[in-house]
Write a protein that holds these residues in place. Structure first.
Motif, PDB file in Angstrom:
ATOM      1  N   ASN A  33      16.979  -8.197  20.356  1.00 24.32           N
ATOM      2  CA  ASN A  33      15.830  -7.890  19.018  1.00 24.32           C
ATOM      3  C   ASN A  33      16.294  -8.518  17.776  1.00 24.32           C
ATOM      4  OD1 ASN A  33      14.103  -6.097  18.666  1.00 24.32           O
ATOM      5  ND2 ASN A  33      15.238  -4.134  17.770  1.00 24.32           N
ATOM      6  N   GLY A  34      17.341  -8.621  17.517  1.00 21.28           N
ATOM      7  CA  GLY A  34      17.563  -8.694  16.073  1.00 21.28           C
ATOM      8  C   GLY A  34      18.086  -7.589  15.244  1.00 21.28           C
ATOM      9  N   GLY A  35      18.292  -6.608  15.927  1.00 21.99           N
ATOM     10  CA  GLY A  35      19.153  -5.274  14.974  1.00 21.99           C
ATOM     11  C   GLY A  35      18.031  -4.039  15.680  1.00 21.99           C
ATOM     12  N   GLY A  36      17.791  -3.123  14.940  1.00 25.31           N
ATOM     13  CA  GLY A  36      17.112  -1.955  15.436  1.00 25.31           C
ATOM     14  C   GLY A  36      15.686  -1.472  14.785  1.00 25.31           C
ATOM     15  N   ALA A  37      15.988  -0.341  14.117  1.00 19.16           N
ATOM     16  CA  ALA A  37      14.687   0.350  13.614  1.00 19.16           C
ATOM     17  C   ALA A  37      14.228  -0.648  12.634  1.00 19.16           C
ATOM     18  CB  ALA A  37      14.403   1.919  13.187  1.00 19.16           C
ATOM     19  N   LEU A  38      14.695  -1.820  11.756  1.00 21.50           N
ATOM     20  CA  LEU A  38      14.332  -2.154  10.443  1.00 21.50           C
ATOM     21  C   LEU A  38      13.684  -3.313  11.240  1.00 21.50           C
ATOM     22  CD1 LEU A  38      16.774  -3.490   7.533  1.00 21.50           C
ATOM     23  CD2 LEU A  38      15.185  -5.545   9.002  1.00 21.50           C
ATOM     24  N   ILE A  39      13.662  -4.903  12.399  1.00 23.56           N
ATOM     25  CA  ILE A  39      12.931  -5.239  12.641  1.00 23.56           C
ATOM     26  C   ILE A  39      12.562  -4.536  13.790  1.00 23.56           C
ATOM     27  CG2 ILE A  39      13.525  -7.496  14.471  1.00 23.56           C
ATOM     28  CD1 ILE A  39      14.699  -8.070  12.450  1.00 23.56           C
ATOM     29  N   ASP A  40      12.179  -3.892  13.836  1.00 24.81           N
ATOM     30  CA  ASP A  40      10.899  -3.285  15.153  1.00 24.81           C
ATOM     31  C   ASP A  40      10.028  -2.410  13.924  1.00 24.81           C
ATOM     32  OD1 ASP A  40       9.790  -2.725  17.393  1.00 24.81           O
ATOM     33  OD2 ASP A  40      10.266  -1.083  17.339  1.00 24.81           O
ATOM     34  N   TYR A  41      10.526  -1.986  13.545  1.00 24.13           N
ATOM     35  CA  TYR A  41       9.394  -1.121  12.624  1.00 24.13           C
ATOM     36  C   TYR A  41       9.230  -1.268  10.788  1.00 24.13           C
ATOM     37  CZ  TYR A  41       7.306   1.896  15.969  1.00 24.13           C
ATOM     38  OH  TYR A  41       6.391   2.784  16.310  1.00 24.13           O
ATOM     39  N   CYS A  42      10.039  -1.935  10.050  1.00 27.48           N
ATOM     40  CA  CYS A  42       9.705  -2.371   8.508  1.00 27.48           C
ATOM     41  C   CYS A  42       9.273  -3.748   8.881  1.00 27.48           C
ATOM     42  CB  CYS A  42      11.487  -2.243   8.205  1.00 27.48           C
ATOM     43  SG  CYS A  42      12.360  -1.231   7.812  1.00 27.48           S
ATOM     44  N   CYS A  43       8.937  -4.583  10.193  1.00 28.53           N
ATOM     45  CA  CYS A  43       8.097  -5.722   9.578  1.00 28.53           C
ATOM     46  C   CYS A  43       7.372  -5.341   9.342  1.00 28.53           C
ATOM     47  CB  CYS A  43       8.428  -6.507  11.212  1.00 28.53           C
ATOM     48  SG  CYS A  43       7.701  -5.625  12.776  1.00 28.53           S
ATOM     49  N   TYR A  44       5.964  -3.934  10.069  1.00 30.77           N
ATOM     50  CA  TYR A  44       4.680  -4.102   9.426  1.00 30.77           C
ATOM     51  C   TYR A  44       4.193  -4.011   8.155  1.00 30.77           C
ATOM     52  CZ  TYR A  44       3.953  -3.221  14.223  1.00 30.77           C
ATOM     53  OH  TYR A  44       3.842  -2.505  15.795  1.00 30.77           O
ATOM     54  N   GLY A  45       5.247  -2.926   7.592  1.00 37.35           N
ATOM     55  CA  GLY A  45       4.703  -2.530   6.200  1.00 37.35           C
ATOM     56  C   GLY A  45       5.241  -4.481   5.582  1.00 37.35           C
ATOM     57  N   CYS A  46       6.500  -4.976   5.420  1.00 34.75           N
ATOM     58  CA  CYS A  46       6.900  -5.965   4.723  1.00 34.75           C
ATOM     59  C   CYS A  46       5.534  -6.923   5.338  1.00 34.75           C
ATOM     60  CB  CYS A  46       8.196  -7.020   5.541  1.00 34.75           C
ATOM     61  SG  CYS A  46       9.762  -6.197   5.641  1.00 34.75           S
ATOM     62  N   LEU A  47       4.878  -7.155   6.710  1.00 30.25           N
ATOM     63  CA  LEU A  47       3.644  -7.640   6.950  1.00 30.25           C
ATOM     64  C   LEU A  47       2.220  -7.623   5.766  1.00 30.25           C
ATOM     65  CD1 LEU A  47       2.271 -10.264   7.974  1.00 30.25           C
ATOM     66  CD2 LEU A  47       1.268  -8.827   9.866  1.00 30.25           C
ATOM     67  N   LEU A  48       2.276  -6.199   5.522  1.00 30.66           N
ATOM     68  CA  LEU A  48       1.422  -5.838   4.808  1.00 30.66           C
ATOM     69  C   LEU A  48       1.610  -6.308   3.070  1.00 30.66           C
ATOM     70  CD1 LEU A  48       0.818  -2.744   6.371  1.00 30.66           C
ATOM     71  CD2 LEU A  48      -1.176  -4.204   6.135  1.00 30.66           C
ATOM     72  N   ALA A  49       2.883  -6.263   2.874  1.00 29.25           N
ATOM     73  CA  ALA A  49       3.467  -6.250   1.386  1.00 29.25           C
ATOM     74  C   ALA A  49       2.562  -7.275   1.363  1.00 29.25           C
ATOM     75  CB  ALA A  49       3.641  -6.002   1.040  1.00 29.25           C
ATOM     76  N   ARG A  50       2.806  -8.898   2.001  1.00 30.45           N
ATOM     77  CA  ARG A  50       3.332 -10.504   1.746  1.00 30.45           C
ATOM     78  C   ARG A  50       1.242 -10.381   2.026  1.00 30.45           C
ATOM     79  NH1 ARG A  50       1.634 -14.251   1.357  1.00 30.45           N
ATOM     80  NH2 ARG A  50       2.135 -16.510   1.696  1.00 30.45           N
ATOM     81  N   THR A  51       1.179  -9.496   2.894  1.00 32.96           N
ATOM     82  CA  THR A  51      -0.503 -10.301   3.142  1.00 32.96           C
ATOM     83  C   THR A  51      -1.263 -10.181   1.001  1.00 32.96           C
ATOM     84  OG1 THR A  51      -0.994  -9.238   5.218  1.00 32.96           O
ATOM     85  CG2 THR A  51      -2.977  -9.873   4.118  1.00 32.96           C
ATOM     86  N   ILE A  52      -0.823  -8.718   1.313  1.00 33.79           N
ATOM     87  CA  ILE A  52      -1.737  -7.899  -0.396  1.00 33.79           C
ATOM     88  C   ILE A  52      -0.565  -9.242  -1.076  1.00 33.79           C
ATOM     89  CG2 ILE A  52      -2.189  -7.092  -1.749  1.00 33.79           C
ATOM     90  CD1 ILE A  52      -4.008  -6.524   0.866  1.00 33.79           C
ATOM     91  N   MET A  53       0.149  -8.913  -1.191  1.00 40.58           N
ATOM     92  CA  MET A  53       0.886  -9.181  -2.845  1.00 40.58           C
ATOM     93  C   MET A  53       1.819 -10.795  -2.589  1.00 40.58           C
ATOM     94  SD  MET A  53       1.937  -5.483  -3.861  1.00 40.58           S
ATOM     95  CE  MET A  53       2.649  -5.767  -5.590  1.00 40.58           C
ATOM     96  N   GLY A  54       2.299 -11.242  -1.922  1.00 40.34           N
ATOM     97  CA  GLY A  54       2.491 -12.662  -1.352  1.00 40.34           C
ATOM     98  C   GLY A  54       4.402 -12.338  -1.027  1.00 40.34           C
ATOM     99  N   MET A  55       5.097 -13.160  -1.263  1.00 41.84           N
ATOM    100  CA  MET A  55       6.050 -13.060  -1.675  1.00 41.84           C
ATOM    101  C   MET A  55       7.068 -12.451  -2.699  1.00 41.84           C
ATOM    102  SD  MET A  55       7.375 -13.748   1.316  1.00 41.84           S
ATOM    103  CE  MET A  55       9.034 -14.482   1.533  1.00 41.84           C
ATOM    104  N   PRO A  56       8.133 -11.356  -2.236  1.00 43.71           N
ATOM    105  CA  PRO A  56       8.663 -10.716  -3.296  1.00 43.71           C
ATOM    106  C   PRO A  56       9.759 -11.597  -4.256  1.00 43.71           C
ATOM    107  CG  PRO A  56       9.386  -9.787  -1.370  1.00 43.71           C
ATOM    108  CD  PRO A  56       8.654 -10.621  -0.657  1.00 43.71           C
ATOM    109  N   SER A  57       9.958 -11.065  -4.857  1.00 42.54           N
ATOM    110  CA  SER A  57      11.638 -12.307  -5.263  1.00 42.54           C
ATOM    111  C   SER A  57      12.324 -11.204  -5.323  1.00 42.54           C
ATOM    112  CB  SER A  57      11.161 -11.815  -7.307  1.00 42.54           C
ATOM    113  OG  SER A  57      11.190 -10.519  -7.225  1.00 42.54           O
ATOM    114  N   ARG A  58      13.188 -10.124  -5.204  1.00 47.70           N
ATOM    115  CA  ARG A  58      14.250  -9.932  -4.347  1.00 47.70           C
ATOM    116  C   ARG A  58      13.821  -8.637  -3.382  1.00 47.70           C
ATOM    117  NH1 ARG A  58      18.173  -7.715  -8.517  1.00 47.70           N
ATOM    118  NH2 ARG A  58      16.438  -6.230  -9.401  1.00 47.70           N
ATOM    119  N   VAL A  59      14.442  -8.105  -2.817  1.00 48.31           N
ATOM    120  CA  VAL A  59      14.456  -7.677  -1.581  1.00 48.31           C
ATOM    121  C   VAL A  59      15.781  -6.003  -1.453  1.00 48.31           C
ATOM    122  CG1 VAL A  59      14.862  -6.921   1.597  1.00 48.31           C
ATOM    123  CG2 VAL A  59      13.099  -8.834  -0.146  1.00 48.31           C
TER     124      VAL A  59
END
Length: 344
Positions: free
Chosen positions: A176-202
């Motif tokens: 899987n690559g991890g647990g809930a982070l890989i499985d479920y945080c990916c959605y919010g990261c995609l929305l952020a990437r789509t609207i705001m671009g790449m962040p400077s820090r995570v």
């Protein structure tokens, strides 16, 4: 001419939601599938009534194909995706793209080298209200976006009703690559990437708070920093009830957009005119973005890139964001992007 599709991997439960769209599409024909598990092959045989294989390599070697669907574990699908692309075959792959960023790097590099399309299947990509809400945000309906927020949550894969085949690799950090982070945080990261671009820090926060019988995190959060804003992606495998789950929020300088989940969800807008929010009428989605099969056929036939939520370049950026979040959680400090180039 009908596109002949081979399906590699049946252990991801989302396969059973997406195969009917392929079966019902006039321009697609599922001609073969492969999985090591006989019970899964038997289930697919009843649905598809076509050639079956235990080894994906045999499917690629022997079946006459125009494309490949991938619904195995994150790691396995990334591997076989590269194999298919190297044969010039376009692919539809289940989100997030891979288990790790080096796998995702290889997959997308292969697609660029061979000029082969990748369609990434994100279940929420087909919600008409989310598609319209994204367009509104990108068109300036709420001014400059300064925050994106998304929470994906349920009581756990088993509690949700995921199959044993699915859970077996969801709880495996290698597959899987991890647990809930890989499985479920990916959605919010995609929305952020789509609207705001790449962040400077995570910044990543992970924990196993309730499910002591698994070896991966059951809850996670990713905080993304931008020069003039932020975004948060939450993932939980321990939430009781559906309140707040799968809801999207875009915050802008002149308003707020709230997107309720699933195909029946509402699209709400708050601004000076309606500070408490008002419902926005959602138009019917274009045929090409109504489901995964329509999107796949459209991209293969026209050569156009997928809609942003299904674009592999965006998914690759998400994989790098998730990798940074994992590193951050391990180090206990924020991690800057872009990450160093992987030599793997």
């Amino acid at each position: 001419m009908t596109l002949r599709i081979g399906v590699i991997g049946l252990s991801h439960d989302h396969v059973w939601d997406n195969l009917p769209f392929a079966i019902g599409h006039d321009e697609l024909e599922v001609v073969a599938f492969a999985d090591v598990d006989e019970s899964l092959r038997s289930k697919a045989r009843n649905l598809l009534q076509c050639e079956s294989y235990t080894d994906p390599q045999d499917l690629l070697d022997q079946a006459e194909l125009d494309g490949v669907y991938l619904f195995g574990s994150n790691s396995e699908s990334a591997f076989w995706g590269v194999e298919a692309i190297n044969r010039g075959l376009p692919i539809l792959i289940e989100k997030p793209l891979a288990a790790r960023r080096d796998e995702a790097d290889r997959l997308v590099a292969a697609a660029h080298n061979h000029q082969v399309p990748i369609v990434v299947n994100w279940p929420f990509a087909w919600w008409p209200q989310l598609q319209h809400g994204l367009r509104m945000a990108q068109d300036g309906a709420i001014g400059d976006i300064w925050q994106v927020k998304y929470r994906a949550a349920h009581a756990g894969p088993k509690e949700l009703g995921c199959s044993d085949h699915f859970c077996k690799w969801l709880f495996d950090p290698e597959l899987n690559g991890g647990g809930a982070l890989i499985d479920y945080c990916c959605y919010g990261c995609l929305l952020a990437r789509t609207i705001m671009g790449m962040p400077s820090r995570v910044t990543g926060i992970v924990g196993r708070y309730q499910k002591m019988g698994i070896t991966v995190e059951d809850n996670a959060m990713v905080v993304m920093e931008y020069s003039r804003g932020m975004a948060t992606a939450e993932g939980s495998w321990t939430q009781i009830g559906k309140l707040t789950a799968y809801t999207t929020a875009f915050y802008g300088t002149t308003g707020t957009i709230l997107v309720e989940p699933r195909h029946t969800g509402k699209l709400l807008l708050a601004d000076d005119r309606s500070p408490n929010g008002r419902e926005i009428e959602v138009p019917e989605s274009p045929v090409a973005t109504q489901n995964s099969a329509n999107q796949f056929v459209h991209c293969v036939r026209t050569g156009e890139r997928p809609q942003p939520l299904c674009d592999s370049d965006f998914a690759l950026d998400v994989q790098h964001m998730l990798s940074a979040a994992q590193e951050s959680a391990s180090l206990g400090q924020s991690v800057s992007l872009p990450l160093p180039i992987s030599l793997a």
